[in-house]
Design a protein around this motif. Sequence first.
Motif, PDB file in Angstrom:
ATOM      1  N   THR A  20       0.827  -1.152   0.011  1.00 32.41           N
ATOM      2  CA  THR A  20       0.070  -0.120   0.102  1.00 32.41           C
ATOM      3  C   THR A  20       0.905   1.270   0.065  1.00 32.41           C
ATOM      4  O   THR A  20       1.769   1.268   0.650  1.00 32.41           O
ATOM      5  N   ALA A  21       0.622   2.087  -0.909  1.00 27.91           N
ATOM      6  CA  ALA A  21       1.413   3.355  -0.763  1.00 27.91           C
ATOM      7  C   ALA A  21       0.537   4.556  -1.445  1.00 27.91           C
ATOM      8  O   ALA A  21      -0.579   4.198  -1.927  1.00 27.91           O
ATOM      9  N   ALA A  22       1.002   5.698  -1.386  1.00 32.22           N
ATOM     10  CA  ALA A  22       0.264   7.141  -1.711  1.00 32.22           C
ATOM     11  C   ALA A  22       0.555   6.753  -3.264  1.00 32.22           C
ATOM     12  O   ALA A  22       1.848   6.723  -3.778  1.00 32.22           O
ATOM     13  N   PRO A  23      -0.368   7.220  -4.281  1.00 33.87           N
ATOM     14  CA  PRO A  23       0.027   7.526  -5.570  1.00 33.87           C
ATOM     15  C   PRO A  23       0.679   8.624  -5.881  1.00 33.87           C
ATOM     16  O   PRO A  23       0.725   9.521  -5.249  1.00 33.87           O
ATOM     17  N   ASP A  24       1.235   8.445  -7.112  1.00 31.57           N
ATOM     18  CA  ASP A  24       2.158   9.596  -7.652  1.00 31.57           C
ATOM     19  C   ASP A  24       1.375  10.732  -7.713  1.00 31.57           C
ATOM     20  O   ASP A  24       1.757  12.001  -7.658  1.00 31.57           O
ATOM     21  N   LYS A  25       0.020  10.488  -8.328  1.00 31.47           N
ATOM     22  CA  LYS A  25      -0.860  11.796  -8.658  1.00 31.47           C
ATOM     23  C   LYS A  25      -2.100  11.449  -8.020  1.00 31.47           C
ATOM     24  O   LYS A  25      -3.037  10.955  -8.648  1.00 31.47           O
ATOM     25  N   PRO A  26      -2.292  11.616  -6.644  1.00 34.07           N
ATOM     26  CA  PRO A  26      -3.586  11.364  -5.958  1.00 34.07           C
ATOM     27  C   PRO A  26      -4.924  12.142  -6.593  1.00 34.07           C
ATOM     28  O   PRO A  26      -4.620  13.332  -6.979  1.00 34.07           O
ATOM     29  N   ASN A  27      -5.914  11.902  -6.527  1.00 35.67           N
ATOM     30  CA  ASN A  27      -7.116  12.362  -7.020  1.00 35.67           C
ATOM     31  C   ASN A  27      -7.623  13.089  -6.088  1.00 35.67           C
ATOM     32  O   ASN A  27      -8.356  14.394  -6.051  1.00 35.67           O
ATOM     33  N   TYR A  28      -7.451  12.956  -4.600  1.00 30.90           N
ATOM     34  CA  TYR A  28      -7.818  13.773  -3.623  1.00 30.90           C
ATOM     35  C   TYR A  28      -7.023  13.129  -2.259  1.00 30.90           C
ATOM     36  O   TYR A  28      -6.391  12.351  -2.285  1.00 30.90           O
ATOM     37  N   PRO A  29      -6.997  14.216  -1.043  1.00 33.12           N
ATOM     38  CA  PRO A  29      -6.103  13.831   0.085  1.00 33.12           C
ATOM     39  C   PRO A  29      -6.678  12.569   0.646  1.00 33.12           C
ATOM     40  O   PRO A  29      -7.765  12.107   0.713  1.00 33.12           O
ATOM     41  N   GLY A  30      -5.792  11.470   1.085  1.00 30.37           N
ATOM     42  CA  GLY A  30      -5.819  10.531   1.553  1.00 30.37           C
ATOM     43  C   GLY A  30      -6.232   9.146   0.790  1.00 30.37           C
ATOM     44  O   GLY A  30      -6.262   8.152   0.970  1.00 30.37           O
TER      45      GLY A  30
END
Length: 558
Positions: free
Chosen positions: A157-167
Motif C-alpha cells: 500500500t502506498a500513496a499514488p504519484d498523482k492522487p485524485n484527493y487527499p488520503g
Amino acid sequence: MVVKFEDPDNFLNPIIPGGFPDPSICRVGDVYYICNSSFEYFPGLPIHESTDLVNWRWVGYGLHRKEQVSSAVNLVDVKSEDGIQAPSLRYKDGTFYIITTCVYRPPGTDEGTCTNFIITASDIHGPWSDPHVIEGAPGIDPDIFFDDDGKAWYVGTAAPDKPNYPGEGELYCHELDLGAFKLVGERHHLWRGALHGGVFVEGPHMYKHEGSYYLMAAEGGTGVNHAEVIAISDKVTGPFYPNDRNPILTSRHLSYDNWVHSTGHGDLFQLPDGRWFMVCLGVRAEEGKQGMKRSNMGRETHLVPVRWEREPMEWHSLGPVGERLWPVCAPDTGRVERQSALPLKSMQLHACNTFRDTFESPSLHPEWNFRRVPREGMYVLSPGCLRLNAQPQVIEERASCSLMGIRQRQSEFTFLSKMTFKPVTDGVEAGTSVFQKDDNYVNFVVQLVGGKHRVCVTLKERGKEERALYGDDLAAYQGGITFRIESCNHAYSFSYSLDDGASFTSCAEMAADLLLSYGYTGSYLGLYSTSKGKPSEDYAEYAFVQHSASLRLPARGG
C-alpha cells in the motif's frame, strides 16, 4: 479457570477478546494460526493457534528478542500508535512467513519511516528470524502472495504519484525473491480502492480462487467508516475490477446501538471441507454516555462466515462482461454477529481466558507485554515471585519504565495482585496500573512519603494533568498488600487488603469511559514501580496476579 459461554450450537465474538487488532490467518493442515498487530508493545506480533476456530491458545510472538527490534526495526523509543502494524501470516513449503511494517518517527518530528520486513520460522513457536528488510518497498501493510507457478509476490500500500484527493491510496505488487528477500522486476500498480470518496485504502490481501485473482483491502480508515472491499483480475498484475456490491463487509450503515462497529481489515481463509470464513477486527460499543460508544479493549478479532456466489457482472468499458464468483460476508445478516453458529465441532464452546500467574515458570507467560523494549534489570523472575525494580523513569511518551501488563479481556472483570514492598527511598512507589496509553492511565500504588506509607490512586486523562482520586496513610502497613481492581456497571473500583485478602478497604471509583480506547490498541492491567527520577535500589515483589473476566451480552443489536 475459564469463563464459558454455554450454548451448544453457537460461539461468541470476538473469538480473541482483548486488544488484538488487524488479524491475519493461515491454515496448516487442521490447525489455524492468527497473528495480530502490536504497535509499540514488546514482545511484538502475537500469535495464537486453534483447531476449532473459537478456542485460541497462545503460541508466542514473532518479535520475541530485543535484537530483532533495536535497529532497523525500532521499538526502543517508538512513538505511541507507531511500531508494528498490519501483519500478514502465511505458510509455504515448511516455512512460516510474517510480513509487516514498522512505523518509526524520530523525536521532534512527525516525518518518519515505514520499514517493511519479513521474519521466518520453520516452527510457528519459533525461534523467528531477524527481520529481513525489503528495500525499495514504499508504504505500509504488505502481504505475501504465493502463486501457482512458484512465484512469490509482494503486495503493498502506498500513496499514488498523482492522487485524485487527499488520503487516496494505491495498492501495488512486485515480484519477490524470497531467497534474497529482494524485489525483482517492475512494480505493478493495481487498484486505488472502490468506495466513492473512500480514503486510506490499506491492509491488502491477495487470493486465487477458481483461476481468478482477488485483491481485498480495507478502506475508510479504521473507525466507524471502516469497510472491506474487493476486486478481481485474470492476472496477478492486473488490471483489477471492483465488485459492484462493495463493500463486502462494514458496519458504517448500522446504528450506534449495534453491539460492534469499525468492522474491517479482514483476511479470508478456507476450511478443509471447502467452506470459507473471514477474520476481521471490530470495536465493541459497550462504554460511553451518548452517540458512538467505544470499548476499553479497543479493536478485537472476530470471525465471520463467507459464502461465494456467482453472479453476472456487466462492467462494459471497465472490464470483461461475464459471470464471476464473489465472496459474500455474513450472508444471512450482512454484519458481524455477537453469537454465530459454530464453524466446527468444539469440545469447549467458548472460553475467555481467566489468567492467573504465580510466576513459577523460568520465563514470563506470553500474556505479559511491555510498552516498548524493557530496560535492562527492570524485573527478575524467581520461583513464585516477580521482582519489579523501581527504576527512575515514569509513564510518558517514548519512555520505557518499570511497567508491564496483560490485556483487559472483557468490560467486566476482577484483577488481583499480591505485593510485598518495603521501600527506603522517599518518593518511591509500586503497585498496579490500568493503562491505555502514555497519556491515559490509572495508577493504584503504595508510596513512601516522608517516612510514611500511603496508598494512592491517580488518574491521567487524555489531554489533562494527572490528578489524585484517593490518598491515605497506611498506619497498619507491614510491607504486604493485595490490590483489587474491579470493573462492573461501567465503572472501575479500587480496593486493597492488608490481611491477605480476608477483608478489603474501598478507596476510589471512576467511570470506565475515562479509559476508553481511541487508538489502535486496548487497555492493559499491570504492575508498576518508579523512583521518580531518583537512583534507588528499592523493588516490589509480586506473588501472583489474577484477571477474572465476565461476559456482558448486548441487550440489542446482535
